[in-house]
Design a protein around this motif. Structure first.
Motif, PDB file in Angstrom:
ATOM      1  N   PHE A 116       0.814  -1.224   0.000  1.00  0.00           N
ATOM      2  CA  PHE A 116       0.000   0.000   0.000  1.00  0.00           C
ATOM      3  C   PHE A 116       0.846   1.272   0.000  1.00  0.00           C
ATOM      4  O   PHE A 116       0.319   2.364   0.004  1.00  0.00           O
ATOM      5  N   GLU A 117       2.165   1.126   0.040  1.00  0.00           N
ATOM      6  CA  GLU A 117       3.034   2.298   0.076  1.00  0.00           C
ATOM      7  C   GLU A 117       3.622   2.547  -1.302  1.00  0.00           C
ATOM      8  O   GLU A 117       4.353   1.696  -1.825  1.00  0.00           O
ATOM      9  N   GLU A 118       3.306   3.683  -1.889  1.00  0.00           N
ATOM     10  CA  GLU A 118       3.749   3.963  -3.252  1.00  0.00           C
ATOM     11  C   GLU A 118       5.238   4.286  -3.278  1.00  0.00           C
ATOM     12  O   GLU A 118       5.721   5.071  -2.470  1.00  0.00           O
ATOM     13  N   GLY A 119       5.940   3.674  -4.217  1.00  0.00           N
ATOM     14  CA  GLY A 119       7.345   3.975  -4.438  1.00  0.00           C
ATOM     15  C   GLY A 119       8.230   3.745  -3.235  1.00  0.00           C
ATOM     16  O   GLY A 119       9.149   4.504  -2.974  1.00  0.00           O
ATOM     17  N   TYR A 120       7.949   2.686  -2.520  1.00  0.00           N
ATOM     18  CA  TYR A 120       8.756   2.383  -1.341  1.00  0.00           C
ATOM     19  C   TYR A 120      10.192   2.090  -1.750  1.00  0.00           C
ATOM     20  O   TYR A 120      10.448   1.383  -2.726  1.00  0.00           O
ATOM     21  N   ASN A 121      11.124   2.615  -1.013  1.00  0.00           N
ATOM     22  CA  ASN A 121      12.535   2.386  -1.294  1.00  0.00           C
ATOM     23  C   ASN A 121      13.150   1.701  -0.084  1.00  0.00           C
ATOM     24  O   ASN A 121      13.178   2.270   1.010  1.00  0.00           O
ATOM     25  N   SER A 122      13.634   0.504  -0.292  1.00  0.00           N
ATOM     26  CA  SER A 122      14.085  -0.262   0.869  1.00  0.00           C
ATOM     27  C   SER A 122      15.391   0.274   1.433  1.00  0.00           C
ATOM     28  O   SER A 122      15.702   0.082   2.600  1.00  0.00           O
ATOM     29  N   TYR A 125       6.278   7.731  -1.108  1.00  0.00           N
ATOM     30  CA  TYR A 125       5.603   8.998  -1.394  1.00  0.00           C
ATOM     31  C   TYR A 125       4.260   9.083  -0.717  1.00  0.00           C
ATOM     32  O   TYR A 125       3.917  10.078  -0.108  1.00  0.00           O
ATOM     33  N   ASP A 126       3.502   8.034  -0.841  1.00  0.00           N
ATOM     34  CA  ASP A 126       2.090   8.148  -0.505  1.00  0.00           C
ATOM     35  C   ASP A 126       1.555   6.755  -0.188  1.00  0.00           C
ATOM     36  O   ASP A 126       2.201   5.754  -0.476  1.00  0.00           O
ATOM     37  N   THR A 127       0.390   6.666   0.386  1.00  0.00           N
ATOM     38  CA  THR A 127      -0.232   5.360   0.588  1.00  0.00           C
ATOM     39  C   THR A 127      -1.512   5.299  -0.216  1.00  0.00           C
ATOM     40  O   THR A 127      -2.114   6.329  -0.527  1.00  0.00           O
ATOM     41  N   GLY A 128      -1.930   4.043  -0.543  1.00  0.00           N
ATOM     42  CA  GLY A 128      -3.170   3.884  -1.305  1.00  0.00           C
ATOM     43  C   GLY A 128      -3.138   2.639  -2.148  1.00  0.00           C
ATOM     44  O   GLY A 128      -2.268   1.772  -1.986  1.00  0.00           O
ATOM     45  N   SER A 131      -3.398  -1.082  -8.583  1.00  0.00           N
ATOM     46  CA  SER A 131      -3.925  -0.596  -9.854  1.00  0.00           C
ATOM     47  C   SER A 131      -2.856  -0.734 -10.942  1.00  0.00           C
ATOM     48  O   SER A 131      -3.133  -1.210 -12.035  1.00  0.00           O
ATOM     49  N   TYR A 132      -1.622  -0.354 -10.599  1.00  0.00           N
ATOM     50  CA  TYR A 132      -0.549  -0.463 -11.583  1.00  0.00           C
ATOM     51  C   TYR A 132      -0.353  -1.908 -12.024  1.00  0.00           C
ATOM     52  O   TYR A 132      -0.322  -2.220 -13.210  1.00  0.00           O
ATOM     53  N   VAL A 133      -0.225  -2.781 -11.013  1.00  0.00           N
ATOM     54  CA  VAL A 133       0.051  -4.189 -11.323  1.00  0.00           C
ATOM     55  C   VAL A 133      -1.077  -4.783 -12.149  1.00  0.00           C
ATOM     56  O   VAL A 133      -0.858  -5.481 -13.140  1.00  0.00           O
ATOM     57  N   LEU A 134      -2.303  -4.476 -11.756  1.00  0.00           N
ATOM     58  CA  LEU A 134      -3.439  -5.067 -12.461  1.00  0.00           C
ATOM     59  C   LEU A 134      -3.590  -4.520 -13.879  1.00  0.00           C
ATOM     60  O   LEU A 134      -4.260  -5.127 -14.707  1.00  0.00           O
ATOM     61  N   HIS A 135      -2.969  -3.394 -14.153  1.00  0.00           N
ATOM     62  CA  HIS A 135      -3.019  -2.869 -15.513  1.00  0.00           C
ATOM     63  C   HIS A 135      -1.756  -3.162 -16.300  1.00  0.00           C
ATOM     64  O   HIS A 135      -1.646  -2.765 -17.456  1.00  0.00           O
ATOM     65  N   ASP A 136      -0.796  -3.807 -15.655  1.00  0.00           N
ATOM     66  CA  ASP A 136       0.461  -4.118 -16.325  1.00  0.00           C
ATOM     67  C   ASP A 136       0.271  -5.338 -17.220  1.00  0.00           C
ATOM     68  O   ASP A 136      -0.058  -6.422 -16.733  1.00  0.00           O
ATOM     69  N   TYR A 166      11.369  -2.307  -7.882  1.00  0.00           N
ATOM     70  CA  TYR A 166      10.072  -1.796  -7.475  1.00  0.00           C
ATOM     71  C   TYR A 166       9.452  -2.690  -6.405  1.00  0.00           C
ATOM     72  O   TYR A 166       8.539  -3.455  -6.679  1.00  0.00           O
ATOM     73  N   PRO A 167       9.950  -2.632  -5.183  1.00  0.00           N
ATOM     74  CA  PRO A 167       9.415  -3.520  -4.147  1.00  0.00           C
ATOM     75  C   PRO A 167       7.928  -3.300  -3.891  1.00  0.00           C
ATOM     76  O   PRO A 167       7.224  -4.238  -3.527  1.00  0.00           O
ATOM     77  N   SER A 168       7.418  -2.130  -4.123  1.00  0.00           N
ATOM     78  CA  SER A 168       5.998  -1.894  -3.880  1.00  0.00           C
ATOM     79  C   SER A 168       5.134  -2.690  -4.847  1.00  0.00           C
ATOM     80  O   SER A 168       4.174  -3.348  -4.452  1.00  0.00           O
ATOM     81  N   TYR A 169       5.490  -2.634  -6.142  1.00  0.00           N
ATOM     82  CA  TYR A 169       4.732  -3.404  -7.132  1.00  0.00           C
ATOM     83  C   TYR A 169       4.865  -4.894  -6.838  1.00  0.00           C
ATOM     84  O   TYR A 169       3.891  -5.646  -6.914  1.00  0.00           O
ATOM     85  N   ALA A 170       6.103  -5.287  -6.502  1.00  0.00           N
ATOM     86  CA  ALA A 170       6.333  -6.704  -6.205  1.00  0.00           C
ATOM     87  C   ALA A 170       5.455  -7.143  -5.044  1.00  0.00           C
ATOM     88  O   ALA A 170       4.841  -8.221  -5.077  1.00  0.00           O
TER      89      ALA A 170
END
Ligand SMILES: Nc1ncnc2c1ncn2[C@@H]1O[C@H](COP(=O)(O)OP(=O)(O)O)[C@@H](O)[C@H]1O
Ligand SMILES: [Mg+2]
Lengths: 370, 297
Positions: B35-41, B47-50, B55-60, B264-268
């Motif tokens: 749920f965390e956008e652009g998380y950097n480990s 940046y943001d949560t949501g 949505s990105y993954v499901l449209h990829d 992209y750990p968030s997408y993963a």
């Protein structure tokens, strides 16, 4: 349905790779089972009882010999075409099916003209269940039943196709003592009621004697004696049969015959006419002893056990094969417990002589000395 | 009684701690990352949560391709491998001589390395400048035209992947099923034979229910295993699975983390949670269905 076994022999190839000797499970079994009778097949474990049963039902093929049901030769017939009902030692109820499904299972296999409708099957299943009084358990699974109930289900399943022959392989051995007594009466009742020719396998002589019309005593695959239970008990053909039947068991002594006198130790016990001088085994049934102050057989008295109607005298004798001589006498007799010894006379019809080597029965004329 | 309870919990504690530290905590973490956008480990920032990651993954399109591939793989290989394994086990248990030998042979693929088997499959199926591969030679023998199974059309590649997967998972299933079959007490078969039951009915009404817990176990683990497939595809088609259109969901997650297009750990995480949801749903359905058909004795 009369069953005829003609020179039936079953050999198994040896399991042992070194010796190629075959195991002869059943040897030259020759017997006619009369129609509608209950036959007890009796013998110690491993003597070939189950094998005989498997031969009759067709699960195994005989090495030699033939089997007839009535006049039909069924030797080469597959089990399903023989019309037998079989009750296995551990019942072999299908654990995933309800009692009702277990009982209707054989009916669902019927094909062609014999095919039954569902209603007919249920009716037949209910009939069979009524016969063994389990109609209230029809929706249970086998593991929700007691041993005795499972056993009844197994009998119902075997009977539902109205087999020509009912085969029971040690059906009571998984039950406790009380239930065993009860169930064997039950089996007898069902057999009487249905008049199905029945073979009942057991290693328990008590069981076989109490419910069989005829008993067959086997040892190491060989039939020893066939007859009515009482006849076999009263007139055993060899030492094995004499030892195998009867509780408490027969007392066996080392003895010898000298000038038509039977000696056990130094005591001349009985006059045995027509027996040449030789060493013998002497078998005396427990009920064959009589207390007698000047009786010929002198035993060392150990103790007595009161059993109500009878008393059991436990004594010992140096010539006896077992450490205890057990005799059963009427409770009205008085026994001097202070004495070290007890003297008996023996009933001639309760004493049997056996050949030292062959262990075959030696018959003698009963001219008692008393 | 109370005391015993306490003791029981105490005994369970080490396992709990272990699972907590290495399974449950990371799982929660992944859930949070998704749920965390652009998380950097590295910098532990976002940046943001949501729901944006989902949505990105499901449209990829790569993810959708991976889902499609995975589902095809699952639907084809689980029933087929279980069915074939059952057939082979039945055959194995009905022969006496050489049974052990056959059992060993059937078990060999299980102890062979996935990548080595993959190599063998490449040799069998791959078309190179020098050779068409053994399978294509056979196809040509029978008058067909050769197909490039490794770099060719989608269906050919999918066929090889399914074939390979079935081949790899079967030995274990055969092992389990032969021992399940061997554990059925032969007395039931004897009872059924005396009652004149046909072979097919014996199989359907006795054998199958009696080994049903094992079949069920194989189906559940088969589903889970197939949903998690990745190394098989790599063994056959190399690491650039997206280009080959042969990626799986786990492959997609891996690529998102470490692949050439990775980082992209968030997408993963979002993809991983989706996979978790899919597997959970399917397993629950399996459990529901099994209630009716599996007989625990
Ligand atoms: N399938 C078989 N293979 C080899 N030997 C067997 C087999 N079945 C029974 N036997 C042997 O045959 C003999 C009789 O067995 P069985 O009929 O089961 O005895 P019982 O039922 O009287 O206890 C035993 O010595 C047993 O070891
Ligand atoms: Mg037996």
């Amino acid at each position: 349905m009369k069953i005829t076994l003609e020179h039936l022999t079953k050999k198994f190839p040896s399991r042992n790779r070194k010796s190629h000797e075959e195991v002869i499970a059943v040897h030259d079994f020759d017997f006619e089972i009369p129609d509608g009778k209950l036959v007890g097949l009796l013998g110690p474990s491993g003597c070939g009882k189950s094998t005989t049963l498997n031969l009759i039902c067709g699960l195994q093929k005989p090495t030699e010999g033939r089997i007839y049901f009535g006049d039909d030769d069924v030797t080469d017939l597959a089990p399903e075409h023989r019309g037998v009902g079989l009750v296995f030692q551990n019942y072999a109820l299908y654990p995933h099916l309800t009692v009702k499904k277990n009982i209707t299972f054989p009916l669902e296999n019927l094909k062609g003209a014999q095919k039954l409708t569902k209603a007919q099957m249920e009716e037949r299943a209910l009939q069979a269940a009524r016969l063994v009084q389990i109609e209230s358990l029809m929706d249970r699974k086998p593991n929700e039943l007691s041993g005795g109930q499972q056993q009844r289900v197994a009998i119902a399943r075997a009977l539902v196709k109205t087999p020509r022959v009912l085969l029971l392989d040690e059906p009571l051995s998984n039950l406790d003592a009380r239930l065993r007594l009860q169930t064997r009466e039950e089996i007898r009742r069902i057999q009487k009621q249905t008049q199905i020719t029945t073979v009942f396998v057991t290693h328990d002589q008590d069981e076989a004697m109490s419910i069989s019309d005829i008993i067959v005593v086997m040892k190491d695959g060989v039939v020893q004696q066939i007859g009515k239970p009482q006849e076999v008990y009263d007139d055993p053909v060899n030492l094995f049969v004499a030892k195998f039947l009867g509780t408490p068991p027969i007392n066996v002594f080392q003895g010898r015959v000298k000038q038509e006198q039977l000696y056990v130790g130094e005591d001349a016990v009985l006059t045995v006419k027509g027996v040449p001088d030789q060493e013998v085994f002497v078998g005396i049934r427990p009920e064959g002893f009589q207390l007698k102050a000047d009786g010929p057989l002198c035993c060392h008295l150990d103790r007595i056990e009161v059993m109500g109607r009878d008393i059991s005298v436990v004594s010992s004798h140096e010539c006896c094969e077992s450490p205890r001589v057990r005799s059963i006498i009427n409770a009205e007799n008085h026994l001097d417990l202070a004495s070290d010894t007890v003297r008996f006379s023996v009933k001639p019809n309760k004493i049997f002589l056996f050949h030292k080597e062959t262990q075959e029965r030696i018959r003698f004329e009963t001219a008692s000395r008393t | 009684m109370e005391k015993n309870n306490l003791k029981g919990w105490l005994y369970l504690l080490p396992a709990f701690l272990f699972l907590g530290a290495f399974m449950i905590y990371p799982l929660i973490d992944v859930f949070v990352y998704s749920f965390e956008e652009g998380y950097n480990s590295a910098s532990q920032t976002f940046y943001d949560t949501g729901m944006y990651n989902y949505s990105y993954v499901l449209h990829d399109p790569y993810f959708l391709q991976a889902v499609k591939n995975t589902f095809i793989l699952v639907i084809i290989t689980v029933p087929l491998s279980t069915g074939f394994a059952l057939l082979i086990s039945l055959a194995l248990s009905s022969i006496r001589p050489l049974r052990e030998l056959f059992q060993t042979i059937y078990f060999l693929p299980y102890v062979t390395n996935t990548l080595a088997v993959g190599l063998v499959f490449m040799i069998l199926f791959k078309k190179t400048a020098y050779s068409d591969g053994l399978v294509n030679l056979l196809i040509q023998q029978f008058g067909g035209s050769s197909v490039d199974f490794i770099d060719g059309p989608y269906w050919a590649k999918m066929f090889v992947l399914c074939f390979y997967t079935i081949w790899v998972v079967m030995p274990f299933k055969i092992l389990i099923l032969t021992s399940a079959l061997a554990s059925v007490d032969p007395v039931y078969y004897n009872a059924a034979r005396v009652d004149g039951t046909s072979r097919f009915r014996i199989f359907r009404k006795i054998t199958l229910p009696m080994i049903s817990p094992m079949i069920f176990y194989l189906i559940i683990t088969g589903f889970i295993g197939a949903f998690k497939a990745y190394s098989d595809a790599v063994a056959l088609f190399g690491t650039n699975l997206n280009a080959a259109r042969m990626n799986t969901i786990v492959g997609y997650i891996y690529d998102m983390l470490y692949g050439d297009s990775g980082g992209y750990p968030s997408y993963a995480s979002a993809a991983a949670i989706l996979l978790f949801a899919i597997v959970l749903t399917i397993t629950c359905i399996n459990l529901l269905i099994s209630k009716k058909h599996v007989h625990y004795i």
